[in-house]
Write an enzyme that holds these catalytic residues in place. Structure first.
Site, mmCIF file in Angstrom:
data_model
loop_
_atom_site.group_PDB
_atom_site.id
_atom_site.type_symbol
_atom_site.label_atom_id
_atom_site.label_comp_id
_atom_site.label_asym_id
_atom_site.label_seq_id
_atom_site.Cartn_x
_atom_site.Cartn_y
_atom_site.Cartn_z
ATOM 1 C CD GLN A 76 -4.636 2.624 4.979
ATOM 2 O OE1 GLN A 76 -3.440 2.332 5.065
ATOM 3 N NE2 GLN A 76 -5.581 1.705 4.805
ATOM 4 N N GLY B 137 5.445 2.020 1.472
ATOM 5 C CA GLY B 137 4.038 1.736 1.713
ATOM 6 C C GLY B 137 3.681 1.656 3.193
ATOM 7 C CG HIS B 138 -0.367 0.542 4.192
ATOM 8 N ND1 HIS B 138 -1.722 0.596 4.047
ATOM 9 C CD2 HIS B 138 0.020 -0.567 3.502
ATOM 10 C CE1 HIS B 138 -2.133 -0.426 3.340
ATOM 11 N NE2 HIS B 138 -1.104 -1.138 2.999
ATOM 12 C CG ASN B 139 0.859 -1.484 7.860
ATOM 13 O OD1 ASN B 139 0.473 -0.413 8.285
ATOM 14 N ND2 ASN B 139 0.030 -2.428 7.462
ATOM 15 C CB SER C 35 3.094 -5.402 5.738
ATOM 16 O OG SER C 35 1.859 -4.752 5.998
#
Lengths: 339, 339, 339
Positions: free
Chosen positions: A209, A250-252, A270
């Protein structure tokens, strides 16, 4: 009337001063010199206190209050007790916020670094920072002026925190660039690995990540909330977002400005939110969705498609609010007919 | 039969002693001198162990057990293995709890303060307290006798913790008055700012949160649970409440006595619960609701209106349980007819 | 292209090296000596970078990319830019994971114990462990080789952690036996008391929680996730499970190998999962359920009955996915007809 063990009251203020602080108009200008020593709720306020009415539910409490002054919308002024001076404001809750901030200002941190804090020699600490016991600040980290870093916080290498920030006790921050006046509550987790792996029967394989968490100015991040760093792109939280406790981001994920994310909401990787999106408690968002500016999601709503700007949705899977209400009504009716 | 690396067993006890400890009647008084060295599950217990049957699902395990003694409801006594002495109790699970507590008593803390704990000189620490490494205790805080404050806990200025409490590692407590024998699990967050702000396009404006968290006696608060302090009124948790992990309790919420709040429940600001309310896992409550004593909410239920005392509800929006079941049934039938 | 403040890139690598690392076939063997210095997304990659295409949604970005090389499924090879060398793999995301791990390897911890860590004299610390500031490691604990224990972690007496593990900052672990290469994220809570008590109007009575948490090899446990120890039996997490942030796992739960548990899922006590079960975000499981290997639960699903191996369910109460979709469709249609 706050417990003096925990809160220190400023003031006193005259009504004229308070009216100026909150941009209200004084109903009885001849009372502008009257002195107020504290804020208090309508029901318990005395002659020395200022109170406010924001919700029509409490109009009887307004009529009966013994408060020395009340902040109220002009339309409701006549419902107040005879003779009580009023601070008239079209946004009485906001006006109350300003008055309460005057009585209970956030104290500026005094410059102090605990002898048990571990500040790496390559880190830069701004002027007037308060660094608590057991804090760890990594290599090349930069802490702006007037920050308050509470006990046992762990800040990773290279993290940047803008001026005027507060990091609550036992929180952790890594791989993050944080703006000015950001308030991170105790136990929040910022910048750890996102949930990224290639699934497989032979074993799931971690995908490094490699992004960051970028947080704008004036953001609040609740207790024990988790914000993962990006997988490659960054995770971005826009200026002025308010994020409650136990939220998962969450990521992004990208949030625009001024989003309001209530407790226990989950936002999958995302997702892209516009400005001023409001997500009710425990709502969930599937990954890769676009949520338009001003959209609203009811509590516990489960969003699995893009939401247009300004749209209000509810239910799982989430549909426009009006449809959701209709679904509930029709289902309720069918069930009742079965009796 | 617990792992001795983690647990230290007391005893042994005779059946007569155990029967007295848990208020049970011994089925075979002539066996009152028989010695038991530990508790164990029915399937794995040996002649030295005492076991219990609470759930009829496990009645075959009861019949086949090799346990030296079994705690059981009198109605099921005859299903036990011939010759096995029984401790007859109308509440066998409660009786087991008492027996297990006798074998595995909570050790009283030994008086010790880590040299790396930071206890403010104005704080009062009761007799016989154990204060772990890296603990921070603020000015004027008061810790009652026999408390155990685990490593890296941060306790704010003025906090009061009653006697016999345990604060788990890495938890934080501020602006709180806590009763006797309260058990706060690791990572819980008590007393931070509630989610209070005046919303506005020009930026959301924080409303100072001037209340406290008041916690009664004998309360359990789960790991990583968050309880915000009041905005003006207090957030109140009644005596004997059991709150599981990752629960969110908003500002001004009041819980009566003995409420059971299962993991990941969210209770929005200003809700008022009566006594012995039970909320299933992941249930959510909108703000300002009154939930009557003895009310039950099914797991994942979404409550958006007041609930009468004793009522059981489920679904989102939550409706009486019987209606919820009917709704599920009718929907399921309609969907099936579409095939 | 990761921010060098946070990440250190290894390499460079030739395409031949990368093809070997990830088991891909090079589309243009004559380019095997071409050098790549980093990974990057298709849109931003330059001639020195390697990128990947996993999701057909991004096929236009693939066609337009300026990346020096791309990992892609053989079926899509022809959609790439003319002349760009490709690494052909039937599992391009997994291949990317391997390449990215090559560029950004997890650094092996360097042997170091902070002078402010409190390691009990009876604890055993393996070779090459990194133990951060303020860490507490209890009596008789055993930490395997090559572990990284971040700042302010608290590890209880007797805990065993296998080699190659990472325990994130401010996490707590007690009553647990943990395998090799387990990655516990910041703020996770492992091994505290489960939610076990005999309910009663005279007060709920705690049932001593006498089991442990047993964690297999290669498990990931997300930030602020909570895993309670067993009540008598153990709580067991199988090899290779991936558990996201803010997940609640109750006492006695058993997960098989390779389960994927997305953020904010709640699993009630004594559930037994087979291998490779996937639970979507915010899904909930009632107690004592058996969930078969390969079963899938949609996000927010509420599972109240056993699930057969391989079955996919959704909704609350959860039903087979096809029925759930049909229910949503029929309800939506009925509501529409009411207009």
């Amino acid at each position: 009337m706050a417990d003096s063990r925990f809160f220190t009251v400023a003031g006193p203020f005259t009504l004229a001063q308070l009216a100026e602080i909150c941009g209200a108009e004084l109903s009885q200008p001849q009372q502008s010199g009257q002195v107020v020593i504290d804020v208090a709720a309508l029901e318990i306020a005395g002659a020395d206190h200022i109170s406010f009415l924001d919700n029509r539910k409490y109009i009887n409490a307004f009529t009966a209050t013994k408060a020395g002054a009340v902040i109220v919308h002009p339309d409701l002024a006549e419902r107040g007790p005879a003779g009580t001076p009023l601070l008239l404001s079209k946004d009485p809750y906001r006006a109350y916020a300003m008055v309460a901030q005057a009585f209970y200002p956030q104290p500026a941190p005094s410059a102090w670094v605990s002898p048990t804090a571990h500040v790496d020699s390559s880190a830069k600490i701004g002027a007037n920072c308060w660094i608590g016991h057991g804090v760890v600040i990594g290599a090349r980290a930069e802490i702006g002026d007037n920050c308050r870093i509470e006990a046992n916080v762990v800040i990773g290498d290279g993290v940047v925190i803008g001026p005027g920030g507060t990091i609550g006790a036992n929180a952790t921050v890594q791989c993050a660039i944080i703006g000015a006046k950001v308030n991170i509550y105790p136990g929040a987790r910022i910048g750890q690995d996102g949930f990224g792996f290639a699934m497989g029967i032979q074993g799931h394989l971690k995908v490094p990540q490699l992004g960051r968490v970028i947080i704008g100015n004036g953001v609040e991040i609740g207790a024990n909330t988790t914000i993962d760093r990006g997988a490659g792109p960054d995770t971005v939280i826009g200026d002025g977002c308010w994020i409650d406790n136990l939220v998962q981001i969450g990521h992004n994920v990208q949030l625009g400005r001024g989003c309001v994310i209530v407790a226990q909401v989950g936002i999958s990787g995302s997702c892209q939110f516009g400005d001023f999106v409001a997500a009710g408690g425990q709502a969930g968002f599937a990954g890769h969705l676009k949520i338009g500016s001003g959209a609203k999601v009811a509590a516990q709503g489960g969003v699995i498609r893009d939401i247009a700007p300004g749209e209000t949705v509810g239910g799982t899977p989430a549909v426009p609010r009006i449809e959701w209400l209709r679904q509930s009504a029709v289902l309720s009716k069918l069930a009742r007919n079965k009796r």
